[in-house]
Design a protein around this motif. Sequence first.
Motif, short mmCIF file in Angstrom:
data_model
loop_
_atom_site.label_atom_id
_atom_site.label_comp_id
_atom_site.label_asym_id
_atom_site.label_seq_id
_atom_site.Cartn_x
_atom_site.Cartn_y
_atom_site.Cartn_z
N ASP A 152 0.80 -1.22 0.00
CA ASP A 152 0.00 0.00 0.00
C ASP A 152 0.83 1.27 0.00
OD1 ASP A 152 0.04 1.22 3.09
OD2 ASP A 152 0.51 -0.91 2.94
N THR A 154 4.41 3.68 -1.10
CA THR A 154 5.44 3.87 -2.13
C THR A 154 6.72 3.12 -1.78
OG1 THR A 154 6.13 5.94 -1.06
CG2 THR A 154 4.56 6.11 -2.89
N THR A 171 -4.77 0.85 -2.57
CA THR A 171 -4.93 2.19 -2.01
C THR A 171 -5.64 2.17 -0.65
OG1 THR A 171 -6.95 2.49 -3.31
CG2 THR A 171 -4.89 3.33 -4.25
N THR A 172 -5.37 1.13 0.13
CA THR A 172 -5.95 0.99 1.47
C THR A 172 -5.09 1.64 2.55
OG1 THR A 172 -4.97 -1.23 1.41
CG2 THR A 172 -7.34 -1.06 1.05
N CYS A 175 -1.02 5.99 0.90
CA CYS A 175 -0.64 6.48 -0.43
C CYS A 175 -1.78 6.27 -1.42
CB CYS A 175 0.62 5.76 -0.92
SG CYS A 175 2.05 6.00 0.15
N ASP A 176 -2.13 7.33 -2.13
CA ASP A 176 -3.22 7.22 -3.09
C ASP A 176 -2.71 6.70 -4.44
OD1 ASP A 176 -2.02 9.40 -4.42
OD2 ASP A 176 -3.44 10.85 -3.58
N GLU A 177 -3.65 6.55 -5.37
CA GLU A 177 -3.31 5.98 -6.67
C GLU A 177 -2.23 6.80 -7.37
OE1 GLU A 177 -5.41 4.77 -10.94
OE2 GLU A 177 -6.64 5.35 -9.22
N GLU A 179 0.13 8.68 -6.12
CA GLU A 179 1.45 8.49 -5.50
C GLU A 179 2.04 7.13 -5.85
OE1 GLU A 179 1.61 10.50 -1.23
OE2 GLU A 179 -0.34 9.55 -1.57
N LEU A 180 1.21 6.09 -5.80
CA LEU A 180 1.70 4.75 -6.12
C LEU A 180 2.13 4.66 -7.58
CD1 LEU A 180 -1.02 2.68 -4.22
CD2 LEU A 180 1.38 2.96 -3.55
N ILE A 188 -2.62 -1.10 -9.99
CA ILE A 188 -3.19 -0.48 -8.80
C ILE A 188 -4.62 -0.96 -8.63
CG2 ILE A 188 -3.79 1.68 -7.64
CD1 ILE A 188 -1.51 3.01 -9.18
N PRO A 190 -8.07 -0.93 -5.78
CA PRO A 190 -8.58 -0.19 -4.63
C PRO A 190 -8.41 -0.94 -3.31
CG PRO A 190 -10.39 -1.01 -5.97
CD PRO A 190 -9.13 -1.25 -6.74
N ASN A 191 -8.40 -2.25 -3.37
CA ASN A 191 -8.21 -3.10 -2.20
C ASN A 191 -7.92 -4.51 -2.69
OD1 ASN A 191 -10.81 -4.42 -2.70
ND2 ASN A 191 -11.71 -2.53 -1.91
#
Length: 209
Positions: A152, A154, A171-172, A175-177, A179-180, A188, A190-191
């Motif tokens: 989750d 970087t 993205t749990t 760091c959001d999408e 950033e990743l 990527i 969401p979970n």
Amino acid sequence: MPSRTLTVGFDLDMTLIDSRPGIKAAYLTLAAETGVYIDTDLVVSRLGPPLEDELANWYPPEAIAAAADRYRALYPDRAITPTPALAGAREAVEAVQALGGRAIVVTAKYEPNAKLHLDHLGLVPDVLIGGLWAEGKAEALLDHGARIYVGDHTGDVRGARAADALSVGVTTGPCDEEELRAAGADVILPNLTGFPAWLNAWAARGEAV
């Protein structure tokens, strides 16, 4: 020597488990015992890096080692019971094993405490390796021949890239999408609920050889 069996690595905190309630409880006790203010809401908003890195925000350098030791001692009684598995965690691990692969957990967390979480939640990876962060995770990923690493943060993406493994970001965590993706994640989600379908499709393309 790396195994030729499909091996998939998973991060622990905020990838397989929502450790925020337990970590907050452990920090609150540590703060009360040491008389040091710790913004526990801030702490749990940025989980991922090693414990000592976070403690450096609250304790002088000469007190960090003792604070870390005490935190780890408090952890089993404060942090295990309040911590749930994240949605899809069990199914993600089992999806790897259903393909005849090995699921390994590679985490920065102190390994004995990480094992307590897995045992409490009935998560059964094939291997657990603790105490590794960011590029340091590549050591374990390479040793076990991991072709995919799921995380989750970087730092997890950096670890995957250093091991030449496919980086799957979820993205749990903190760091959001964006950033990743900027860090170099290949996939990527969401979970973890969508991970088994993604993995089976990846394997069906003949990549899990």
